[in-house]
Design a protein around this motif. Structure first.
Motif, short mmCIF file in Angstrom:
data_model
loop_
_atom_site.label_atom_id
_atom_site.label_comp_id
_atom_site.label_asym_id
_atom_site.label_seq_id
_atom_site.Cartn_x
_atom_site.Cartn_y
_atom_site.Cartn_z
N VAL A 352 66.44 -60.28 34.23
CA VAL A 352 65.74 -59.48 33.23
C VAL A 352 65.43 -58.10 33.81
CG1 VAL A 352 63.68 -59.31 31.78
CG2 VAL A 352 64.77 -61.53 32.15
N ARG A 353 65.73 -57.07 33.05
CA ARG A 353 65.45 -55.70 33.46
C ARG A 353 64.22 -55.15 32.74
NH1 ARG A 353 70.11 -51.32 32.42
NH2 ARG A 353 69.72 -51.96 30.27
N THR A 354 64.07 -55.49 31.46
CA THR A 354 62.97 -54.97 30.63
C THR A 354 62.25 -56.12 29.95
OG1 THR A 354 64.22 -52.95 30.18
CG2 THR A 354 62.38 -53.45 28.70
N LEU A 355 60.92 -56.12 30.02
CA LEU A 355 60.12 -57.12 29.33
C LEU A 355 58.93 -56.43 28.69
CD1 LEU A 355 59.83 -60.10 28.68
CD2 LEU A 355 58.52 -60.40 30.78
N ILE A 356 59.03 -56.21 27.37
CA ILE A 356 57.99 -55.52 26.61
C ILE A 356 57.37 -56.53 25.65
CG2 ILE A 356 57.50 -53.65 24.99
CD1 ILE A 356 59.88 -52.14 26.16
N LEU A 357 56.10 -56.84 25.87
CA LEU A 357 55.41 -57.85 25.07
C LEU A 357 54.36 -57.18 24.19
CD1 LEU A 357 54.89 -60.55 27.87
CD2 LEU A 357 56.82 -60.28 26.30
N GLU A 358 54.73 -56.92 22.94
CA GLU A 358 53.80 -56.32 21.99
C GLU A 358 53.27 -57.37 21.01
OE1 GLU A 358 56.12 -53.21 20.29
OE2 GLU A 358 55.91 -51.90 22.03
N SER A 365 52.96 -69.19 31.30
CA SER A 365 53.83 -69.84 32.29
C SER A 365 55.25 -69.29 32.21
CB SER A 365 53.84 -71.36 32.07
OG SER A 365 54.30 -71.68 30.75
N GLU A 366 55.71 -69.01 30.98
CA GLU A 366 57.05 -68.43 30.82
C GLU A 366 57.10 -67.02 31.39
OE1 GLU A 366 58.56 -70.62 26.70
OE2 GLU A 366 57.24 -68.88 26.56
N LEU A 367 56.04 -66.24 31.16
CA LEU A 367 55.98 -64.88 31.68
C LEU A 367 56.02 -64.88 33.21
CD1 LEU A 367 55.54 -61.83 31.48
CD2 LEU A 367 53.09 -62.27 31.16
N VAL A 368 55.23 -65.74 33.81
CA VAL A 368 55.19 -65.83 35.27
C VAL A 368 56.56 -66.23 35.82
CG1 VAL A 368 54.21 -67.07 37.23
CG2 VAL A 368 52.72 -66.31 35.37
N THR A 369 57.21 -67.19 35.16
CA THR A 369 58.54 -67.64 35.59
C THR A 369 59.54 -66.50 35.57
OG1 THR A 369 58.16 -69.91 34.82
CG2 THR A 369 60.44 -69.22 35.09
N VAL A 370 59.53 -65.72 34.49
CA VAL A 370 60.47 -64.61 34.37
C VAL A 370 60.20 -63.56 35.45
CG1 VAL A 370 61.21 -62.69 32.91
CG2 VAL A 370 60.88 -64.95 31.91
N ILE A 371 58.92 -63.21 35.66
CA ILE A 371 58.57 -62.21 36.66
C ILE A 371 59.01 -62.66 38.05
CG2 ILE A 371 56.63 -61.08 37.84
CD1 ILE A 371 55.16 -61.09 35.16
N HIS A 376 63.82 -59.24 41.63
CA HIS A 376 64.79 -58.36 42.29
C HIS A 376 65.34 -57.29 41.36
CE1 HIS A 376 67.08 -61.45 40.24
NE2 HIS A 376 68.15 -60.67 40.29
N CYS A 377 65.18 -57.46 40.03
CA CYS A 377 65.81 -56.54 39.09
C CYS A 377 64.90 -56.04 37.98
CB CYS A 377 67.05 -57.20 38.46
SG CYS A 377 66.72 -58.77 37.63
N LEU A 378 63.67 -56.54 37.90
CA LEU A 378 62.75 -56.16 36.83
C LEU A 378 62.29 -54.71 37.05
CD1 LEU A 378 61.52 -57.57 34.36
CD2 LEU A 378 59.56 -58.17 35.77
N ASN A 394 52.86 -58.82 42.46
CA ASN A 394 52.87 -58.26 43.82
C ASN A 394 54.29 -58.06 44.33
OD1 ASN A 394 50.10 -58.15 43.93
ND2 ASN A 394 49.86 -60.05 45.08
N ASN A 395 54.51 -56.91 44.97
CA ASN A 395 55.78 -56.58 45.63
C ASN A 395 56.95 -56.41 44.67
OD1 ASN A 395 54.70 -56.69 48.35
ND2 ASN A 395 54.63 -58.91 48.08
N LEU A 396 56.68 -56.24 43.39
CA LEU A 396 57.78 -55.99 42.46
C LEU A 396 58.28 -54.55 42.61
CD1 LEU A 396 56.71 -57.69 39.09
CD2 LEU A 396 58.18 -58.58 40.89
N LYS A 397 59.52 -54.33 42.21
CA LYS A 397 60.10 -52.98 42.29
C LYS A 397 60.01 -52.27 40.94
CE LYS A 397 63.30 -54.40 45.93
NZ LYS A 397 64.72 -54.54 46.34
N LEU A 398 58.96 -52.57 40.19
CA LEU A 398 58.78 -51.98 38.87
C LEU A 398 58.72 -50.46 38.94
CD1 LEU A 398 56.10 -54.30 37.21
CD2 LEU A 398 58.54 -54.24 36.74
N GLN A 399 59.30 -49.83 37.92
CA GLN A 399 59.20 -48.39 37.79
C GLN A 399 58.18 -48.00 36.72
OE1 GLN A 399 62.99 -46.44 37.37
NE2 GLN A 399 63.98 -47.86 38.77
N GLU A 400 58.03 -48.88 35.69
CA GLU A 400 57.08 -48.61 34.61
C GLU A 400 56.23 -49.85 34.36
OE1 GLU A 400 60.45 -47.93 32.56
OE2 GLU A 400 60.74 -46.13 33.73
#
Length: 511
Positions: A352-358, A365-371, A376-378, A394-400
């Motif tokens: 997953v590259r983009t996860l926008i939850l509006e 639990s699903e959100l934590v699993t995906v993160i 490595h790519c989020l 923690n330690n994610l390479k998030l840009q936004e």
């Protein structure tokens, strides 16, 4: 006119029916005419159609008639568009006095296995499917073609069968020769289904030369792809890859970045469009900037993938392997679409590259699993803040990063300190009274609907002003309430910092 055999020379004006002006009225009349008592109602039918995603069929008289007849006779299509098209083809083949015959189980696509008149004429089906593919994937999609062009794909007898069945119709035109007679399929959706059938039956290298011409126009072939998902998901994925290139997904990535940074200005414009109006995204369109245009394409691409997933599931596909990297859950999706997107997300949870939850459709639990599995790519996340996800960030390479809800200051401090790539941070609907650590890479920082202390705000401004990585740091506050103002904490002497490239925007906030 067919019974009277009126000569063309006697026709003064030719009227062509293009569609239904009032599908609701026609539907109600048909339901009444097909039963002696009011056992079934229009409301029940519409509920079935919406749940099965069959609303587009109600704008075409013959497809609407077929759908209502099947529903009245308790023949449930399970929402499979492929199955509905196969029922329609079977009825047309029967109309042409085709011989009765059946496909053996496992020898063909599931939607064809329940037909009764197609198997003995399978060569005709393959021929007309090949023709449909070429007219659909030609340099410019053709809905009207000549008899001469059709003869490149089928014999005279096969052509006559298709005309007798009603698969093809001749368009009246006195000014052309018999060989140049113009023809078309009864409806565009039948042509698209047959084109998908040809792709599913072909080796990809045999048809790739035509597909290359449609690079970047994947949305123009959206209905073909949706049908193909119901026939063979693996081939559907390969077709999507052929119809897109690296630039397509790079442009989507840039547009989604723009959306999460400036979502208030982009949301309505991007979602209020459809496959037909977006056209080729490389062409200009009045009133649209390029980012908004590509953003609309990214959302339409997601809608296409959702529809493809729903079709694959309804058609009984066992291995639904549709590949997606960008996911936006918003209020524009109905419940079935949101559920499908959730399932699609979990199929792709490791890439997953983009996860926008509006909207609140995703379980914690699903959100934590995906993160965790896409760490490595989020690149961007927008989500409500809950204690369970702090550590996962923690330690994610998030840009936004867009956080909504009350922050646990210590957890957010640890989280932001561990991030080395964050350039955009948005905090919304929260209370901030303690200082937080600002990543050195930050370029944009937005606060909205925030209540904070004067100490928090002063320390935040100091931290932002000391960032040296970028020439400009943009800080925006909207609907921010600064509580417990204490003027005595403000230093009388200015701090030794350069504010010349520091931009602050304040809207609708307290003094």
């Amino acid at each position: 006119m067919a019974n009277e055999r009126i000569k063309d020379s006697e026709i003064d004006r030719l009227l062509e029916i293009q569609g239904i002006t009032d599908p609701d009225k026609l539907t109600k009349h048909m339901i009444i005419s097909l039963q002696f008592a009011d056992q079934k109602t229009y409301t029940e039918f519409i509920e079935y159609v919406k749940a099965s995603h069959l609303m587009p069929f109600l704008t075409t008289p013959w497809l609407q008639t077929l759908l209502i007849s099947l529903w009245m006779n308790n023949k449930d299509c399970n929402g499979s568009l492929c199955e509905l098209n196969c029922i329609l083809l079977d009825l047309l083949f029967k109309k042409a006095n085709a011989k009765e015959g059946y496909f053996r189980k496992g020898t063909t696509f599931k939607c064809l296995s329940n037909t009764s008149y197609i198997e003995p004429q399978n060569d005709i089906l393959k021929a007309i499917a090949k023709a449909a593919f070429h007219f659909t994937f030609s340099l410019k999609k053709s809905l009207v073609f000549s008899k001469f062009e059709l003869r490149n794909y089928m014999s005279e007898d096969q052509l006559k069968f298709c005309l007798d069945a009603g698969l093809l119709t001749v368009l009246c035109n006195n000014r052309v020769s018999i060989g140049s007679q113009l023809m078309s399929f009864q409806h565009e959706t039948v042509q698209e289904f047959l084109a998908a059938l040809h792709v599913a039956n072909s080796k990809m290298n045999e048809i790739k030369s035509l597909l290359i011409e449609h690079t970047y126009n994947v949305l123009e072939m959206s209905q073909v792809i949706i049908y193909l998902c119901g026939l063979d998901c693996g081939i559907a994925n390969e077709l999507i890859n052929r119809l897109t290139d690296g630039d397509f997904f790079n442009d989507m990535n840039h547009a989604l970045s723009t959306y999460i940074v400036h979502f208030e200005n982009k949301k309505l414009e991007a979602f209020n469009t459809d496959y037909k109006t977006i056209g080729n995204i490389r062409k200009s369109k009045d009133g649209w900037d390029n980012d908004s245009r590509i953003l609309a394409v990214s959302f339409l691409f997601q809608r296409m993938m959702i529809a493809g997933f729903i079709e694959a599931k309804a058609s009984g596909q066992m291995d639904i392997c549709l590949k997606c990297r960008d996911f936006t859950f918003n209020t524009y999706l109905n419940e079935s679409e949101s559920n499908a997107l959730c399932s699609l997300l979990m199929y792709n949870k490791s890439n997953v590259r983009t996860l926008i939850l509006e909207s609140d459709k995703l379980q914690i639990s699903e959100l934590v699993t995906v993160i965790q599995q896409s760490s490595h790519c989020l690149e961007r996340v927008k989500a409500k803040v809950v204690p369970e996800i702090h550590r996962a960030f923690n330690n994610l390479k998030l840009q936004e990063l867009h956080l909504i809800g009350r922050l646990n200051v210590q957890s957010v401090f640890d989280m932001l300190t561990s991030m080395s790539n964050v350039r955009f941070l948005f905090i919304e609907d929260s209370t901030c009274n303690e200082a937080i650590s600002i990543p050195a890479t930050l370029k944009y920082f937005d606060l909205k609907n925030i209540t904070c202390s004067d100490v928090f705000l002063q320390r935040l401004l100091v931290q932002l002003s000391l960032l040296k990585q970028f020439k400009i740091v943009q800080f925006e506050m909207c609907d921010v309430n600064v509580s417990d103002c204490n003027r005595s904490i403000v230093q009388s002497d200015p701090l030794p910092m350069d504010m010349s490239t520091f931009h602050v925007s304040i809207k609708q906030s307290s003094i």
